[in-house]
Write a protein that holds these residues in place. Sequence first.
Motif, PDB file in Angstrom:
ATOM      1  N   ALA A  54      24.727 -25.913  10.212  1.00 20.80           N
ATOM      2  CA  ALA A  54      25.279 -27.134   9.614  1.00 20.80           C
ATOM      3  C   ALA A  54      26.649 -27.471  10.221  1.00 20.80           C
ATOM      4  N   ALA A  55      27.413 -26.449  10.616  1.00 22.13           N
ATOM      5  CA  ALA A  55      28.752 -26.695  11.163  1.00 22.13           C
ATOM      6  C   ALA A  55      28.683 -27.481  12.465  1.00 22.13           C
ATOM      7  N   PHE A  56      27.632 -27.252  13.230  1.00 27.68           N
ATOM      8  CA  PHE A  56      27.465 -27.921  14.526  1.00 27.68           C
ATOM      9  C   PHE A  56      27.414 -29.440  14.343  1.00 27.68           C
ATOM     10  N   THR A  57      26.785 -29.896  13.264  1.00 29.72           N
ATOM     11  CA  THR A  57      26.716 -31.328  12.956  1.00 29.72           C
ATOM     12  C   THR A  57      27.920 -31.773  12.135  1.00 29.72           C
ATOM     13  N   ASP A  58      28.315 -30.921  11.191  1.00 30.84           N
ATOM     14  CA  ASP A  58      29.291 -31.371  10.190  1.00 30.84           C
ATOM     15  C   ASP A  58      30.721 -31.453  10.702  1.00 30.84           C
ATOM     16  N   ILE A  59      31.099 -30.594  11.656  1.00 28.09           N
ATOM     17  CA  ILE A  59      32.482 -30.674  12.151  1.00 28.09           C
ATOM     18  C   ILE A  59      32.702 -31.963  12.946  1.00 28.09           C
ATOM     19  N   PRO A  60      31.796 -32.339  13.876  1.00 32.49           N
ATOM     20  CA  PRO A  60      31.963 -33.661  14.509  1.00 32.49           C
ATOM     21  C   PRO A  60      31.924 -34.809  13.488  1.00 32.49           C
ATOM     22  N   ALA A  61      31.082 -34.693  12.450  1.00 34.98           N
ATOM     23  CA  ALA A  61      31.017 -35.752  11.422  1.00 34.98           C
ATOM     24  C   ALA A  61      32.333 -35.809  10.649  1.00 34.98           C
ATOM     25  N   TRP A  62      32.909 -34.654  10.369  1.00 36.21           N
ATOM     26  CA  TRP A  62      34.211 -34.603   9.683  1.00 36.21           C
ATOM     27  C   TRP A  62      35.281 -35.280  10.538  1.00 36.21           C
ATOM     28  N   CYS A  63      35.261 -35.017  11.845  1.00 42.68           N
ATOM     29  CA  CYS A  63      36.228 -35.639  12.764  1.00 42.68           C
ATOM     30  C   CYS A  63      36.119 -37.156  12.704  1.00 42.68           C
TER      31      CYS A  63
ATOM     32  N   VAL B 315      17.697 -34.977  -8.911  1.00 46.86           N
ATOM     33  CA  VAL B 315      17.904 -35.574  -7.589  1.00 46.86           C
ATOM     34  C   VAL B 315      17.542 -34.537  -6.535  1.00 46.86           C
ATOM     35  N   SER B 316      17.571 -34.954  -5.283  1.00 48.05           N
ATOM     36  CA  SER B 316      17.213 -34.051  -4.198  1.00 48.05           C
ATOM     37  C   SER B 316      18.366 -34.001  -3.189  1.00 48.05           C
ATOM     38  N   SER B 317      18.271 -33.099  -2.215  1.00 47.58           N
ATOM     39  CA  SER B 317      19.347 -32.939  -1.233  1.00 47.58           C
ATOM     40  C   SER B 317      18.809 -32.500   0.108  1.00 47.58           C
ATOM     41  N   GLY B 318      19.453 -32.944   1.177  1.00 43.68           N
ATOM     42  CA  GLY B 318      19.087 -32.505   2.524  1.00 43.68           C
ATOM     43  C   GLY B 318      20.000 -31.417   3.047  1.00 43.68           C
ATOM     44  N   SER B 319      20.902 -30.912   2.201  1.00 45.50           N
ATOM     45  CA  SER B 319      21.786 -29.827   2.639  1.00 45.50           C
ATOM     46  C   SER B 319      20.984 -28.553   2.819  1.00 45.50           C
ATOM     47  N   SER B 320      21.441 -27.715   3.762  1.00 45.83           N
ATOM     48  CA  SER B 320      20.633 -26.558   4.152  1.00 45.83           C
ATOM     49  C   SER B 320      20.410 -25.557   3.023  1.00 45.83           C
ATOM     50  N   CYS B 321      21.430 -25.327   2.220  1.00 45.53           N
ATOM     51  CA  CYS B 321      21.317 -24.287   1.210  1.00 45.53           C
ATOM     52  C   CYS B 321      20.337 -24.682   0.106  1.00 45.53           C
ATOM     53  N   THR B 322      19.994 -25.969   0.030  1.00 43.37           N
ATOM     54  CA  THR B 322      19.123 -26.421  -1.054  1.00 43.37           C
ATOM     55  C   THR B 322      17.664 -26.416  -0.637  1.00 43.37           C
ATOM     56  N   ALA B 323      17.434 -26.392   0.681  1.00 44.87           N
ATOM     57  CA  ALA B 323      16.056 -26.400   1.164  1.00 44.87           C
ATOM     58  C   ALA B 323      15.579 -24.958   1.284  1.00 44.87           C
ATOM     59  N   SER B 324      14.317 -24.797   1.637  1.00 46.50           N
ATOM     60  CA  SER B 324      13.793 -23.445   1.757  1.00 46.50           C
ATOM     61  C   SER B 324      14.234 -22.813   3.080  1.00 46.50           C
ATOM     62  N   THR B 325      14.784 -23.635   3.980  1.00 45.38           N
ATOM     63  CA  THR B 325      15.204 -23.114   5.279  1.00 45.38           C
ATOM     64  C   THR B 325      16.713 -22.941   5.293  1.00 45.38           C
ATOM     65  N   LEU B 326      17.213 -22.332   6.356  1.00 45.08           N
ATOM     66  CA  LEU B 326      18.655 -22.175   6.486  1.00 45.08           C
ATOM     67  C   LEU B 326      19.260 -23.323   7.291  1.00 45.08           C
ATOM     68  N   ARG B 327      18.384 -24.187   7.784  1.00 42.80           N
ATOM     69  CA  ARG B 327      18.873 -25.325   8.572  1.00 42.80           C
ATOM     70  C   ARG B 327      19.041 -26.540   7.669  1.00 42.80           C
ATOM     71  N   VAL B 331      16.832 -34.829   9.689  1.00 41.49           N
ATOM     72  CA  VAL B 331      17.184 -36.255   9.657  1.00 41.49           C
ATOM     73  C   VAL B 331      18.700 -36.414   9.722  1.00 41.49           C
ATOM     74  N   LEU B 332      19.411 -35.686   8.849  1.00 48.32           N
ATOM     75  CA  LEU B 332      20.873 -35.792   8.817  1.00 48.32           C
ATOM     76  C   LEU B 332      21.465 -35.299  10.134  1.00 48.32           C
ATOM     77  N   GLU B 333      20.892 -34.220  10.691  1.00 47.95           N
ATOM     78  CA  GLU B 333      21.358 -33.704  11.990  1.00 47.95           C
ATOM     79  C   GLU B 333      21.209 -34.752  13.079  1.00 47.95           C
ATOM     80  N   ALA B 334      20.017 -35.395  13.117  1.00 46.94           N
ATOM     81  CA  ALA B 334      19.748 -36.379  14.179  1.00 46.94           C
ATOM     82  C   ALA B 334      20.674 -37.586  14.058  1.00 46.94           C
ATOM     83  N   MET B 335      21.066 -37.922  12.825  1.00 40.95           N
ATOM     84  CA  MET B 335      21.966 -39.056  12.614  1.00 40.95           C
ATOM     85  C   MET B 335      23.411 -38.704  12.930  1.00 40.95           C
TER      86      MET B 335
END
Lengths: 89, 378
Positions: A54-63, B315-327, B331-335
Motif C-alpha cells: 500500500a505504501a508504494f501507491t499511498d506515498i505518491p498519493a500523499w505527496c 459499508v465496504s472498503s478497498g484498503s488492504s487490511c480489510t480484504a482477504s489479501t494483503l494487497r 482499482v485504487l492502485e491503478a488510479m
Amino acid sequence: MTSAQAAAEGATQPPALTIDALGKKCPIPIIMLAEQINYVPRNAIVSVLADDPAAFTDIPAWCRLKSHHHVGSHELPGGGWAIHVRRNY
Amino acid sequence: MAYFDAASTEPLHPQAREALIAALDVGWADPARLYGPARRARMLLEQARTEVAEALGARPDEVSFTSSGTQAVHLGVLGALHGRRRVGRRLVTSAVEHSSVLHAAGVHERDGGSVETVGVGLTGAVDPAAFREAVLAEGTALACLQSANHEVGTVQPIAEAAAACAEAGVPLLVDAAQTAGRMPLPGGWSVLAASAHKWGGPAGVGVLVVRKGTRWRSPLPEDERERRRVPGFENVPAIVASAAALRAMAAESAGESARLSALVDRIRTEVPRLVPDVEVIGDPVARAPHIVTFSCLYVEGEALLTELDKAGFAVSSGSSCTASTLRPSHVLEAMGVLTHGNVRVSLPRGASSADVDRFLAVLPDMVRRIREDAGIKS
C-alpha cells in the motif's frame, strides 16, 4: 528552479533523512513521513523504506494531496522500496 | 442498521420476493421436458428471458442465464476468445475491471494468449484514445470494459470503446454488473455480462448476452442447456424473480437513481468539508448513481469499518487490511489514489436521506478519534 530541474536534481540528491518503515503497515509509514518531513529543510529529500504494498501507491498519493514532490521509488534488494519525497514547503 | 453496501449486493426487491415464492410452486419442473409442469416452467423461463432482453436492449435468443455474474464474465470472456482463436490471441482490458475479468484474462494468458491492460487516470476512467490504440493492434480477439467501476463508481467511455471496436472489427464485452437496472447502457457492445443480485434479484443468477453474429464457443464441456452456452439445470424460480426485480428497478430507476445520485452528491460535498485530509475518489459527474468512495489520510480502513459497523452502518472498503489479501484494491492502485482509510458507500434502493445525515453526523468524530489513537494531532 523549474520543477523539471528539481525532479532531475532530486533523482541524484542524497536523502537528508531516511525513515525505516519496513515491516510497518499503512498508514503507519505515511504517519511517520508526515511527522518527520518537518525535520528536514525545504527542498531536502526524505527516503521512506517500506515494504507494505500500500505504501508504494499511498506515498505518491500523499505527496499529491500535500503538494510535496514524489521523486521516485527504487526497489530494495531485500524487498520493498526506498520511496523518495522532496519537501516542497 | 443502515445498509450502504448495494455495490456488493442489493437487498432482494419486494417484487422479486413475491415472484420467487410464486415460482417455487409452479416453476420447479425441468423446462427441457414435454409434460405440463415442464411446459409451465419453460414458459416462465422464456418469459423471464424476454423481459431481461428487453431491459438490456437485446433479443431474447441472445440472452442466457448463468449461475452468477462471475460465471457470465468467465463464459463471456473465454467463449469469445475461443470463438475468435483463429483471428488472434490478444485480449484488451482495463486495469480496473472486476476480478472475474482479470482472472479470466489470467486463464487466457496461461493458455498461451496475451493480455494488454489499458491503464486509467486519477478518476478511474480509461483514456478512449489509449483504449482505441490497444484495440486496433494486430491480432486483437476481444476487448473488455466495465460500464462503471464497482469500487469508485466512475463510468467508462463505453460509446467510444464500442466505436473503436467497430472500427477494428473486434467484439466488445461490457461488464454491466454495477449499472444494469440503474442507468441506461450505450449500445455497440457484442457481449454483455450482468448479475441479478446487484439489481435486487436473488443470488445465483447471472446474465450472459451474446449478440447475433458474434463468434462465441463455449470453453466448457458441451451441455444442452441455455442454447449450449451455459451448462447445468436452470434455476427457473430465481430467474423469474431476477426478471421481476430488473423490470421493477428499471421502471423505478429514472426517479430513484436521481434521488440516490443527489444523496451521493451530498456525501461527496460534505465529507471533505466535515473531515480534514480526505480524498473523495472517482469522477464526480460521470459516475454510477449510487456509489461514492473516499479515503481518510492516516486512518486504518479496518478500524473505520469496525467503528461504522458499531454505529450501525454497513459499508465496504478497498484498503488492504480489510480484504482477504494483503494487497490494497487493484482499482485504487491503478488510479494512484490513497488506498488506506478507504470507505465505499453504495446506496441501495430506498436508502433514506435521514440515514445519510446520520452517517455525515457520526463520521467526523469517528475519524478524529482513530487519528488521535494513532498519535495524529488534528
